[in-house]
Enzyme design. Structure first.
Site, PDB file in Angstrom:
ATOM      1  N   LYS A  11       0.807  -1.210   0.000  1.00  0.00           N
ATOM      2  CA  LYS A  11       0.000   0.000   0.000  1.00  0.00           C
ATOM      3  C   LYS A  11       0.842   1.263   0.000  1.00  0.00           C
ATOM      4  O   LYS A  11       0.474   2.271  -0.578  1.00  0.00           O
ATOM      5  CB  LYS A  11      -0.878  -0.035   1.262  1.00  0.00           C
ATOM      6  CG  LYS A  11      -2.032   0.900   1.244  1.00  0.00           C
ATOM      7  CD  LYS A  11      -3.024   0.551   2.319  1.00  0.00           C
ATOM      8  CE  LYS A  11      -2.494   0.917   3.693  1.00  0.00           C
ATOM      9  NZ  LYS A  11      -3.625   1.236   4.597  1.00  0.00           N
ATOM     10  N   LEU A  16     -11.144   3.674   7.430  1.00  0.00           N
ATOM     11  CA  LEU A  16     -10.870   2.661   6.417  1.00  0.00           C
ATOM     12  C   LEU A  16     -10.103   3.290   5.267  1.00  0.00           C
ATOM     13  O   LEU A  16     -10.054   4.507   5.125  1.00  0.00           O
ATOM     14  CB  LEU A  16     -12.189   2.090   5.888  1.00  0.00           C
ATOM     15  CG  LEU A  16     -13.112   1.503   6.937  1.00  0.00           C
ATOM     16  CD1 LEU A  16     -14.450   1.171   6.317  1.00  0.00           C
ATOM     17  CD2 LEU A  16     -12.502   0.246   7.514  1.00  0.00           C
ATOM     18  N   ASP A  17      -9.523   2.443   4.409  1.00  0.00           N
ATOM     19  CA  ASP A  17      -8.846   3.026   3.252  1.00  0.00           C
ATOM     20  C   ASP A  17      -9.572   2.616   1.970  1.00  0.00           C
ATOM     21  O   ASP A  17     -10.598   1.959   2.014  1.00  0.00           O
ATOM     22  CB  ASP A  17      -7.374   2.623   3.235  1.00  0.00           C
ATOM     23  CG  ASP A  17      -7.191   1.140   3.005  1.00  0.00           C
ATOM     24  OD1 ASP A  17      -6.048   0.690   2.988  1.00  0.00           O
ATOM     25  OD2 ASP A  17      -8.204   0.430   2.849  1.00  0.00           O
ATOM     26  N   SER A  18      -9.010   3.016   0.837  1.00  0.00           N
ATOM     27  CA  SER A  18      -9.753   2.843  -0.410  1.00  0.00           C
ATOM     28  C   SER A  18      -9.934   1.375  -0.765  1.00  0.00           C
ATOM     29  O   SER A  18     -10.943   0.995  -1.371  1.00  0.00           O
ATOM     30  CB  SER A  18      -9.063   3.584  -1.545  1.00  0.00           C
ATOM     31  OG  SER A  18      -7.689   3.289  -1.552  1.00  0.00           O
ATOM     32  N   ASP A  77     -10.465  -1.021   1.382  1.00  0.00           N
ATOM     33  CA  ASP A  77     -11.614  -1.461   2.175  1.00  0.00           C
ATOM     34  C   ASP A  77     -12.903  -0.960   1.555  1.00  0.00           C
ATOM     35  O   ASP A  77     -13.925  -1.652   1.566  1.00  0.00           O
ATOM     36  CB  ASP A  77     -11.494  -0.931   3.607  1.00  0.00           C
ATOM     37  CG  ASP A  77     -10.264  -1.467   4.301  1.00  0.00           C
ATOM     38  OD1 ASP A  77      -9.668  -0.714   5.077  1.00  0.00           O
ATOM     39  OD2 ASP A  77      -9.928  -2.633   4.051  1.00  0.00           O
TER      40      ASP A  77
END
Lengths: 87, 158
Positions: A57, B112-114, B116
């Site tokens: 990431k 949350l991130d992208s 998720d």
């Protein structure tokens, strides 16, 4: 002198496009995994995909990201080909 | 025997409907009048009789047109959509169910991130059974927006 500044977190166009590509690949991978017949396999593949994407990431080098995108595409094609054979 | 009686009754009721021969009607009545189709399997050789059964099938369609008998899901309302969306989100392991509200932003409030967010939208696709294209999926950042989008696509009004 008033200078308009972009927020520091704004991505350049190339970064933005790469990000979109990565998210698109993640989505396609999840859609392909959905078609796997076995439920346990599906879970395993989903976890695997999630781990792979999350691990990288924080990469920032655009060339490295491009390599990873190619790798992901290869995995995706392989998965699709095996699914087509298994059908 | 029941088919013959039924056919005689409805033939007198619905003469003009004989011209209606759309595929939809025959499909509908195939579901409705199972007894007629069972009989028709025996009669299929005779051309006169099949025409007779076509008429009975088409007329039977007219009688049953007031009560629809298709298999379909229950109608969606805003509340049911919202409940289902929140239920799916509570099942997601990265979300704390106590902190979850209809207006909580995935990235700002829930952390949350992208990736998720992509997973969440995929879960919504599975739940509601239709595909959400990429361009619109990435804009959905709160449960309320998801509810609005689904209501939009499924023509749910209030």
């Amino acid at each position: 002198m008033a200078v308009t500044r972009l927020p520091t977190a704004a991505l350049s166009l190339k970064q933005f496009l790469q990000r979109q590509k990565v998210l698109g690949i993640y989505r396609n991978m999840l859609r392909t995994i959905r078609e796997v017949p076995d439920a346990a396999d599906q879970k395993y593949l989903r976890n695997w995909a999630r781990e792979e994407f999350k691990r990288n990431k924080n990469a920032t080098d655009p060339d490295a990201i491009r390599m990873m995108i190619t790798q992901a595409n290869n995995h995706l094609e392989e998965l699709q080909r095996s699914l087509a054979l298994a059908r | 025997m029941a088919a013959r009686v039924l056919m005689q009754c409805v033939r007198s009721v619905a003469r003009p409907s004989l011209r209606l021969c759309s595929v939809n009607l025959t499909v509908r009545t195939a579901a409705v009048s199972n007894t007629v189709s069972h009989r028709s399997l025996c009669f299929s050789g005779d051309s006169r009789r099949t025409r007779w059964l076509e008429q009975s099938r088409v007329s039977a369609a007219n009688i049953d047109v007031s009560c629809r008998l298709y298999g379909d899901l229950p109608p969606l309302t805003f509340d049911t959509i919202r409940d289902r969306v929140l239920y799916v989100l509570k099942l997601y392991d990265k979300i704390n169910p106590e902190k979850l509200q209809a207006s909580s932003h995935f990235m700002k409030d829930l952390g949350l991130d992208s990736l998720d967010q992509v997973e969440i939208i995929m879960a919504m696709e599975d739940e509601f059974g239709f595909e959400i294209p990429d361009a619109e999926a990435e804009k959905l950042m709160t449960p309320e927006e998801i509810v609005q989008y689904i209501a939009d696509k499924k023509d749910v009004y209030e």
